[in-house]
Motif scaffolding. Structure first.
Motif, short mmCIF file in Angstrom:
data_model
loop_
_atom_site.label_atom_id
_atom_site.label_comp_id
_atom_site.label_asym_id
_atom_site.label_seq_id
_atom_site.Cartn_x
_atom_site.Cartn_y
_atom_site.Cartn_z
N GLN A 203 0.83 -1.21 0.00
CA GLN A 203 0.00 0.00 0.00
C GLN A 203 0.86 1.25 0.00
O GLN A 203 0.58 2.22 -0.72
N LEU A 204 1.94 1.23 0.79
CA LEU A 204 2.85 2.37 0.82
C LEU A 204 3.55 2.52 -0.53
O LEU A 204 3.72 3.64 -1.03
N SER A 205 3.91 1.40 -1.13
CA SER A 205 4.54 1.42 -2.45
C SER A 205 3.62 2.07 -3.48
O SER A 205 4.05 2.93 -4.26
N SER A 206 2.35 1.70 -3.46
CA SER A 206 1.38 2.27 -4.40
C SER A 206 1.20 3.77 -4.16
O SER A 206 1.12 4.56 -5.10
N LEU A 207 1.16 4.15 -2.88
CA LEU A 207 1.02 5.56 -2.52
C LEU A 207 2.20 6.38 -3.03
O LEU A 207 2.02 7.46 -3.59
N LEU A 208 3.40 5.84 -2.87
CA LEU A 208 4.60 6.56 -3.31
C LEU A 208 4.66 6.64 -4.84
O LEU A 208 5.04 7.67 -5.40
N LYS A 209 4.28 5.55 -5.50
CA LYS A 209 4.27 5.57 -6.97
C LYS A 209 3.31 6.65 -7.48
O LYS A 209 3.62 7.38 -8.43
N GLN A 210 2.17 6.73 -6.84
CA GLN A 210 1.18 7.73 -7.24
C GLN A 210 1.71 9.14 -6.95
O GLN A 210 1.58 10.05 -7.78
N SER A 211 2.32 9.32 -5.80
CA SER A 211 2.82 10.63 -5.40
C SER A 211 3.91 11.14 -6.33
O SER A 211 3.99 12.33 -6.63
N PHE A 212 4.78 10.21 -6.77
CA PHE A 212 5.93 10.62 -7.57
C PHE A 212 5.76 10.33 -9.06
O PHE A 212 6.72 10.43 -9.83
N GLY A 213 4.53 9.95 -9.45
CA GLY A 213 4.24 9.78 -10.87
C GLY A 213 4.98 8.64 -11.52
O GLY A 213 5.39 8.73 -12.69
N ILE A 214 5.16 7.55 -10.80
CA ILE A 214 5.85 6.38 -11.34
C ILE A 214 4.81 5.37 -11.80
O ILE A 214 3.89 5.03 -11.05
N ASP A 215 4.96 4.87 -13.02
CA ASP A 215 4.00 3.91 -13.59
C ASP A 215 4.07 2.62 -12.78
O ASP A 215 5.09 1.95 -12.74
N ALA A 216 2.93 2.27 -12.16
CA ALA A 216 2.88 1.06 -11.33
C ALA A 216 3.09 -0.21 -12.14
O ALA A 216 3.42 -1.26 -11.59
N ASP A 217 2.93 -0.14 -13.47
CA ASP A 217 3.07 -1.33 -14.29
C ASP A 217 4.51 -1.59 -14.74
O ASP A 217 4.84 -2.64 -15.25
N ILE A 218 5.36 -0.55 -14.54
CA ILE A 218 6.75 -0.72 -14.96
C ILE A 218 7.49 -1.60 -13.94
O ILE A 218 7.39 -1.41 -12.75
N LYS A 219 8.19 -2.57 -14.41
CA LYS A 219 8.94 -3.45 -13.53
C LYS A 219 10.42 -3.11 -13.62
O LYS A 219 10.94 -2.81 -14.71
N ALA A 220 11.11 -3.18 -12.51
CA ALA A 220 12.54 -2.83 -12.51
C ALA A 220 13.33 -3.90 -13.25
O ALA A 220 12.97 -5.06 -13.23
#
Length: 328
Positions: A311-328
């Motif tokens: 949940q924190l990961s999703s929140l941070l991705k949203q906050s910093f505009g990082i595509d949640a579908d992109i995998k490292a």
């Protein structure tokens, strides 16, 4: 006026704040503080922590991390930064949890613990003020055994039975956190009971048994009752080495003026307490599987902490505009 229950309790037991809320820690002045992924996620929503989050993200980005790895590194840095802020307020230690997704991987747990300590070192924090918090799986306990042998102090959490406590004693861990409230919740549901008198509360009784077992066998590992549902449960364990208590219950205790009596005595002996003997991996896992309460709560706790971190990961991705579908 009679002393508050909280001030009386502090005469018997070290009180630890179970929160990442710096304001609550300043208010109740505990010696130590504990955090977990759920508390870190909650703390991330506080407006006053916005700068910490942004600084953690910027640091992770400057280290060259990208996509999912960038977010994972940000969470680790944020966790440590909150720990550093907490240590500015408390005189003692802060417990910082290893990613629960590593709970069944001994080597990865050891590596992550050392990563977290290395981060703390960059802020000038002595490692003796840190307790590395690890789930009480067999693999987690073996990781703690290695870390403790290297002088790294550990807090074994999500502990629900004597079999886990025995393995922690074998590993010579610094501290264990047996969960009181979650045990009560499980038994209330399993037995369809609305209430237990405090002297029959299964969570309180479990911690008392572990505490007595440790004291009679001269185990140096500290016992810290955790996961409380009421002030009655907290007071039912007065005299325990430590108790980690949420701000809402600390507030109730600070307004309560009942007479507090010690409930646990390190010098008391019971003929029902068995002697300490080493527990093997086979025995440990067999006993966990046999104990439906412990097995369900251990896995449920790990899953819950993984979910909180996600949940924190999703929140941070949203906050910093990082595509949640992109995998490292």
């Amino acid at each position: 006026m009679t002393e508050t229950a909280l001030s009386q309790l502090k005469n018997f037991t070290t009180i630890v704040a179970d929160t990442g809320d710096l304001n609550a820690i300043k208010k109740f002045k505990p010696l130590d503080a504990t955090t977990n992924p759920s508390l870190i996620t909650a703390a991330a929503s506080f407006p006053e922590n916005k700068e910490l989050i942004e600084a953690a993200f910027d640091q992770a980005k400057s280290e060259g991390y990208q996509s999912d790895e960038l977010i994972d590194r940000t969470i680790d840095i944020l966790t440590v930064k909150l720990g550093v802020e907490i240590l500015k307020v408390v005189e003692g230690r802060v417990s910082t949890e290893v990613d629960a997704a590593l709970s069944y991987d001994t080597a990865a747990t050891i590596a992550k613990a050392k990563e977290l300590l290395a981060l703390y070192a960059t802020y000038g924090v002595d490692q003796n003020r840190i307790l590395i918090k690890i789930a009480s799986t067999w693999e987690g306990i073996q990781a703690a055994k290695v870390l403790e042998a290297e002088g790294i102090h550990c807090n074994l959490t999500l502990l629900f039975g004597l079999h886990q406590a025995k393995a922690c004693a074998d590993a010579q861990v610094t501290l264990i956190s047996p969960f009181v409230g979650r045990i009560l919740d499980w038994y209330k549901k399993a037995e369809n009971v609305d209430h237990y008198p405090i002297e029959q509360d299964p969570g309180v009784q479990s911690v008392k048994h572990i505490y007595q077992f440790y004291k009679q066998n001269q185990v140096k590992t500290e016992v810290m009752g955790a996961s409380f549902r009421s002030v009655e449960q907290v007071l039912g364990l007065a005299g325990c080495d430590l108790l980690t208590v949420s701000p809402n219950l600390l507030d109730e205790l600070a307004q309560d003026h009942r007479q507090v009596e010690i409930q646990l005595n390190a010098n008391a002996h019971s003929s029902n307490i068995e002697s300490l003997s080493p527990i093997t991996e086979i025995d440990f896992k067999a006993q966990i599987q046999k104990d439906l309460m412990a097995s369900q709560l251990l896995q449920g706790g790990i899953d819950g902490f993984i979910k909180a971190r996600d949940q924190l990961s999703s929140l941070l991705k949203q906050s910093f505009g990082i595509d949640a579908d992109i995998k490292a």
